[in-house]
Design an enzyme around this catalytic site. Structure first.
Site, PDB file in Angstrom:
ATOM      1  N   HIS A  53     -19.191  -4.435  11.042  1.00  0.00           N
ATOM      2  CA  HIS A  53     -19.441  -3.270  10.187  1.00  0.00           C
ATOM      3  C   HIS A  53     -18.245  -3.028   9.260  1.00  0.00           C
ATOM      4  O   HIS A  53     -18.419  -2.873   8.047  1.00  0.00           O
ATOM      5  CB  HIS A  53     -19.699  -2.034  11.062  1.00  0.00           C
ATOM      6  CG  HIS A  53     -19.725  -0.731  10.306  1.00  0.00           C
ATOM      7  ND1 HIS A  53     -20.904  -0.131   9.907  1.00  0.00           N
ATOM      8  CD2 HIS A  53     -18.717   0.074   9.865  1.00  0.00           C
ATOM      9  CE1 HIS A  53     -20.610   0.984   9.242  1.00  0.00           C
ATOM     10  NE2 HIS A  53     -19.291   1.141   9.211  1.00  0.00           N
ATOM     11  N   GLU A  54     -17.054  -2.976   9.839  1.00  0.00           N
ATOM     12  CA  GLU A  54     -15.858  -2.726   9.014  1.00  0.00           C
ATOM     13  C   GLU A  54     -15.662  -3.856   7.999  1.00  0.00           C
ATOM     14  O   GLU A  54     -15.239  -3.624   6.865  1.00  0.00           O
ATOM     15  CB  GLU A  54     -14.612  -2.572   9.891  1.00  0.00           C
ATOM     16  CG  GLU A  54     -14.644  -1.366  10.847  1.00  0.00           C
ATOM     17  CD  GLU A  54     -14.932  -0.039  10.167  1.00  0.00           C
ATOM     18  OE1 GLU A  54     -14.665   0.102   8.971  1.00  0.00           O
ATOM     19  OE2 GLU A  54     -15.450   0.871  10.842  1.00  0.00           O
TER      20      GLU A  54
ATOM     21  N   THR B 146     -18.199  -6.293  18.514  1.00  0.00           N
ATOM     22  CA  THR B 146     -18.588  -7.212  17.437  1.00  0.00           C
ATOM     23  C   THR B 146     -19.277  -6.437  16.317  1.00  0.00           C
ATOM     24  O   THR B 146     -19.044  -6.688  15.129  1.00  0.00           O
ATOM     25  CB  THR B 146     -19.519  -8.318  17.970  1.00  0.00           C
ATOM     26  OG1 THR B 146     -18.876  -8.956  19.065  1.00  0.00           O
ATOM     27  CG2 THR B 146     -19.815  -9.350  16.896  1.00  0.00           C
TER      28      THR B 146
ATOM     29  N   ASP C 122     -20.167  -1.413  20.720  1.00  0.00           N
ATOM     30  CA  ASP C 122     -20.132  -2.877  20.728  1.00  0.00           C
ATOM     31  C   ASP C 122     -19.064  -3.358  19.737  1.00  0.00           C
ATOM     32  O   ASP C 122     -19.144  -3.084  18.540  1.00  0.00           O
ATOM     33  CB  ASP C 122     -21.510  -3.424  20.343  1.00  0.00           C
ATOM     34  CG  ASP C 122     -21.543  -4.943  20.431  1.00  0.00           C
ATOM     35  OD1 ASP C 122     -21.716  -5.456  21.545  1.00  0.00           O
ATOM     36  OD2 ASP C 122     -21.356  -5.596  19.386  1.00  0.00           O
TER      37      ASP C 122
ATOM     38  N   ASP D 268     -21.100   3.079   3.897  1.00  0.00           N
ATOM     39  CA  ASP D 268     -21.691   3.564   5.144  1.00  0.00           C
ATOM     40  C   ASP D 268     -23.075   4.121   4.900  1.00  0.00           C
ATOM     41  O   ASP D 268     -23.367   4.658   3.835  1.00  0.00           O
ATOM     42  CB  ASP D 268     -20.811   4.683   5.739  1.00  0.00           C
ATOM     43  CG  ASP D 268     -19.575   4.132   6.409  1.00  0.00           C
ATOM     44  OD1 ASP D 268     -19.709   3.170   7.187  1.00  0.00           O
ATOM     45  OD2 ASP D 268     -18.481   4.659   6.150  1.00  0.00           O
TER      46      ASP D 268
ATOM     47  N   HIS E 263     -17.528  -3.392   4.870  1.00  0.00           N
ATOM     48  CA  HIS E 263     -16.876  -2.567   3.841  1.00  0.00           C
ATOM     49  C   HIS E 263     -16.029  -3.436   2.914  1.00  0.00           C
ATOM     50  O   HIS E 263     -15.999  -3.228   1.709  1.00  0.00           O
ATOM     51  CB  HIS E 263     -15.978  -1.507   4.484  1.00  0.00           C
ATOM     52  CG  HIS E 263     -16.738  -0.395   5.134  1.00  0.00           C
ATOM     53  ND1 HIS E 263     -17.740   0.305   4.499  1.00  0.00           N
ATOM     54  CD2 HIS E 263     -16.638   0.156   6.364  1.00  0.00           C
ATOM     55  CE1 HIS E 263     -18.224   1.231   5.304  1.00  0.00           C
ATOM     56  NE2 HIS E 263     -17.572   1.162   6.460  1.00  0.00           N
TER      57      HIS E 263
END
Ligand SMILES: [Zn+2]
EC number: 3.4.24.77
Length: 219
Positions: free
Chosen positions: A157-158, A152, A150, A167, A161
């Site tokens: 997620h990135e 989005t 997915d 992670d 960071h």
């Protein structure tokens, strides 16, 4: 946080299978250096999940600008450029909305003189967030991975960071930072309560440190 070796190698197989699946070498491969710290969407995409280096670079950049132009706003504004990731324009806008609706101590805003940038292309390691080793940071969005997973969720997620989250591939789908761990069927793009609280805490601490420095300078 140290990941249990067993859980890591179990998901590593899945991540590698996805990232090693015949991706042709391309001129669009980014010019990142192997020495730069990066954290990926799937295990194995990072040399060393050095999220600390990433948030420090972005926070330093955002706070330095704030110090030059002090604002009464409670939140630190982190600016980004999406001009080098035109394919993901709407996905990046959605990721920004998700984060801005979730956290209160830091806000993302598209703008000039960015603190970090989004880039796109083909990379066998998939998508990742990286520092360039010169105080700047960028998020690389891999075409193939964004079709498998997915988009989005990958982008949010990135972006997590950039905001300081490491992670946690062994976590459930309800966790944004479990990334590719729960598999391609996981479409959750919202950070959970613990992730939101961690980001707020990190940026509150960064702001407090800056204000302390300013006070010291004033005396
Ligand atoms: Zn990641």
């Amino acid at each position: 946080m140290t990941l249990p070796k067993l859980a890591l190698s179990a998901t590593l197989g899945l991540g590698l299978a996805a990232s090693l699946a015949a991706v042709p070498a391309s001129a669009a491969t980014p010019d990142h250096t192997r020495s730069a710290a990066s954290a990926g969407y799937v295990p194995g995409a990072e040399e060393k999940a050095d999220t600390d280096a990433f948030i420090k670079a972005v926070m330093k950049s955002a706070l330095a600008k704030r110090a030059k132009a002090p604002s009464l706003a409670a939140a630190v504004t982190v600016t980004y450029s999406a001009s080098s990731a035109p394919t993901f324009k709407s996905v990046i806008a959605r990721s920004t909305q998700i984060w801005n609706a979730s956290v209160s101590n830091v806000k993302l805003k598209e703008g000039s003189n960015p603190d970090f940038t989004y880039r796109e292309g083909n990379d066998s390691r998939g998508s990742y967030a990286s520092t360039d080793g010169h105080g700047g940071g960028y998020i690389f969005l891999d075409y193939k991975q964004n079709q498998q997973y997915d988009s989005t969720r990958v982008t949010a997620h990135e972006t997590g960071h950039v905001l300081g989250l490491p992670d946690h591939y062994s976590g459930p789908c309800s966790e944004l930072m479990s990334g590719g761990g729960p598999g391609t069927s996981c479409k959750n793009s919202q950070p959970n309560a613990a992730e939101i609280s961690r980001v707020n805490q990190l940026w509150a601490n960064g702001l407090a440190a800056l204000q302390k420095k300013d006070l010291a300078k004033a005396h």
